[in-house]
Design an enzyme around this catalytic site. Sequence first.
Site, PDB file in Angstrom:
ATOM      1  N   SER A 209      -4.560 -40.961   1.717  1.00 29.86           N
ATOM      2  CA  SER A 209      -5.838 -39.800   1.777  1.00 29.86           C
ATOM      3  C   SER A 209      -5.227 -38.730   1.138  1.00 29.86           C
ATOM      4  CB  SER A 209      -5.659 -40.015   3.088  1.00 29.86           C
ATOM      5  OG  SER A 209      -5.559 -38.608   3.423  1.00 29.86           O
TER       6      SER A 209
ATOM      7  N   TYR B   1      -1.553 -37.977  11.994  1.00 30.47           N
ATOM      8  CA  TYR B   1      -2.916 -38.744  11.015  1.00 30.47           C
ATOM      9  C   TYR B   1      -1.985 -38.787   9.571  1.00 30.47           C
ATOM     10  CZ  TYR B   1      -5.793 -40.654   8.128  1.00 30.47           C
ATOM     11  OH  TYR B   1      -6.395 -41.712   6.280  1.00 30.47           O
TER      12      TYR B   1
ATOM     13  N   LYS C 136       0.784 -41.185   6.952  1.00 32.01           N
ATOM     14  CA  LYS C 136       1.075 -41.562   5.875  1.00 32.01           C
ATOM     15  C   LYS C 136       1.401 -40.887   4.479  1.00 32.01           C
ATOM     16  CE  LYS C 136      -3.975 -43.524   6.039  1.00 32.01           C
ATOM     17  NZ  LYS C 136      -3.761 -44.680   6.307  1.00 32.01           N
TER      18      LYS C 136
HETATM   19  C1  WQD Z   1     -16.272 -33.618   6.528  1.00 29.97           C
HETATM   20  C2  WQD Z   1     -16.958 -31.808   6.524  1.00 29.97           C
HETATM   21  C3  WQD Z   1     -16.014 -30.169   7.830  1.00 29.97           C
HETATM   22  C4  WQD Z   1     -18.180 -33.009  10.992  1.00 29.97           C
HETATM   23  C5  WQD Z   1     -11.379 -36.135   7.491  1.00 29.97           C
HETATM   24  C6  WQD Z   1      -9.641 -36.177   7.424  1.00 29.97           C
HETATM   25  C7  WQD Z   1      -9.257 -37.373   6.404  1.00 29.97           C
HETATM   26  C8  WQD Z   1      -9.881 -37.836   6.602  1.00 29.97           C
HETATM   27  C9  WQD Z   1     -11.310 -38.127   5.865  1.00 29.97           C
HETATM   28  C10 WQD Z   1      -9.521 -40.118   6.763  1.00 29.97           C
HETATM   29  C11 WQD Z   1     -15.735 -30.425   6.502  1.00 29.97           C
HETATM   30  C12 WQD Z   1     -17.697 -31.041   8.317  1.00 29.97           C
HETATM   31  C13 WQD Z   1     -17.686 -32.741   9.798  1.00 29.97           C
HETATM   32  C14 WQD Z   1     -19.115 -32.810  11.291  1.00 29.97           C
HETATM   33  C15 WQD Z   1     -19.076 -30.850   9.934  1.00 29.97           C
HETATM   34  N1  WQD Z   1      -9.948 -38.921   6.379  1.00 29.97           N
HETATM   35  N2  WQD Z   1     -18.553 -31.528   9.774  1.00 29.97           N
HETATM   36  N3  WQD Z   1     -19.671 -31.291  10.568  1.00 29.97           N
HETATM   37  O1  WQD Z   1     -12.520 -33.725   7.478  1.00 29.97           O
HETATM   38  O2  WQD Z   1     -12.757 -33.892   4.922  1.00 29.97           O
HETATM   39  O3  WQD Z   1     -11.677 -35.638   6.255  1.00 29.97           O
HETATM   40  O4  WQD Z   1     -11.904 -37.428   7.428  1.00 29.97           O
HETATM   41  O5  WQD Z   1      -9.064 -41.676   6.952  1.00 29.97           O
HETATM   42  O6  WQD Z   1      -8.177 -37.249   6.348  1.00 29.97           O
HETATM   43  O7  WQD Z   1      -9.172 -35.425   7.849  1.00 29.97           O
HETATM   44  O8  WQD Z   1     -14.074 -35.393   6.868  1.00 29.97           O
HETATM   45  O9  WQD Z   1     -15.914 -35.602   7.291  1.00 29.97           O
HETATM   46  O10 WQD Z   1     -14.609 -34.549   9.202  1.00 29.97           O
HETATM   47  O11 WQD Z   1     -16.060 -33.287   7.941  1.00 29.97           O
HETATM   48  O12 WQD Z   1     -19.826 -29.966   9.744  1.00 29.97           O
HETATM   49  O13 WQD Z   1     -19.025 -32.552  13.253  1.00 29.97           O
HETATM   50  O14 WQD Z   1     -17.684 -31.952   6.781  1.00 29.97           O
HETATM   51  O15 WQD Z   1     -16.197 -29.157   9.168  1.00 29.97           O
HETATM   52  O16 WQD Z   1     -16.185 -29.162   6.124  1.00 29.97           O
HETATM   53  P1  WQD Z   1     -12.479 -34.402   6.476  1.00 29.97           P
HETATM   54  P2  WQD Z   1     -15.525 -34.462   7.667  1.00 29.97           P
END
Ligand code: WQD
Length: 335
Positions: free
Chosen positions: A123, A147, A151
């Site tokens: 990841s 997590y 990885k």
């Molecule tokens: C994306 C953007 C949030 C939810 C995570 C894991 C990573 C990976 C993929 C897994 C950010 C914003 C989010 C919400 C929001 N792995 N957001 N409101 O954090 O980049 O990655 O998922 O298997 O390891 O860390 O993805 O989709 O959670 O967030 O504003 O309800 O959306 O702050 O900027 P992220 P995400």
Amino acid sequence: MILVTGGAGYIGSHTALSLLQNDEDVIIVDDFSNSDKRVLENLEKLTHKKIQFSELDCCDEQALEQVFIKHTISACIHFAGYKAVGESSKIPLEYYNNNITSTLIILKLLKKYNAKRFIFSSSATVYGSPETSPINETFPLSVTNPYGRSKLMVEDILRDIIAAEPDWSIGLLRYFNPIGAHESGLIGERPNGIPNNVMPYISMVGAGKLPCLPVFGNDYDTHDGTGVRDYIHVMDLAEGHVAMLAKISKEVGLSTYNLGTGQGYSVLDLVTQFEKVTGQKINYEIMPRRQGDIATCYADPQKALKELGWKTTRNLQTMIEDTWRFEQDSQGKSR
Ligand code: WQD
């Protein structure tokens, strides 16, 4: 035959489909801890093939060995694992046990059955808080939660293995933010409960299943203040595995690739595009920053292009259209 662990899950099922469409023989193993048996029926519908499948937990060595006894496994693509960042801080022991023990068992069996070919789902989280984007594969590695650490620990294990036994063929694939679904609307992402990730959340707001998207922070140093990420269509990601498999099938050694588009979009870009593509209004509310988030994270995908001949072909509009088709096709079916 290619062993696909976690092959009923989100990325695993799309990759299994790509492999089958490329005439690979596949056996899926899954314990359905975060997936649904109907995925297998839908894979059969899409491929017109009988899906080979065994229900098991990859930490159950005896059960997994039966798969190696019954089938001639030539390589494993290992998707099975826990993946919720927040949950991993609450139950780290379960995360380390599941994500690491399963990998050790698979590696042991691959060695025992003389099939030292392995592709690992890593990841972009292993880059921690990168100072700049685009991020290439030489950027320093660090992690902030169990997590991510699970990885990185598996990556380190694999680097140690290749140093000691150079006849392994290993691919480390670092995924950016997979979204979307197969264009048929038959397979896609079905998170349990309230989604952690932004696209499934937006999609449920669009469908009226959740009232409002919380936007975590609008004071980041980005074009509109909200977080910027590299969203990649899950079928592009799946095809990256097919390209990686071709490489490990003919070469020994360990190689590491970013799988991303190289393009960043903010949370509000997603909201705007989603509204445009689907015609649904997405209510949102600006909330405080989410702990552990960074402003910007997108890939430099050049290495995968140069060495695997792989690049993404589906744009954000397609990602949203496919997400929405799956959301509508699955209305009332399982959530
Ligand atoms: C994306 C953007 C949030 C939810 C995570 C894991 C990573 C990976 C993929 C897994 C950010 C914003 C989010 C919400 C929001 N792995 N957001 N409101 O954090 O980049 O990655 O998922 O298997 O390891 O860390 O993805 O989709 O959670 O967030 O504003 O309800 O959306 O702050 O900027 P992220 P995400």
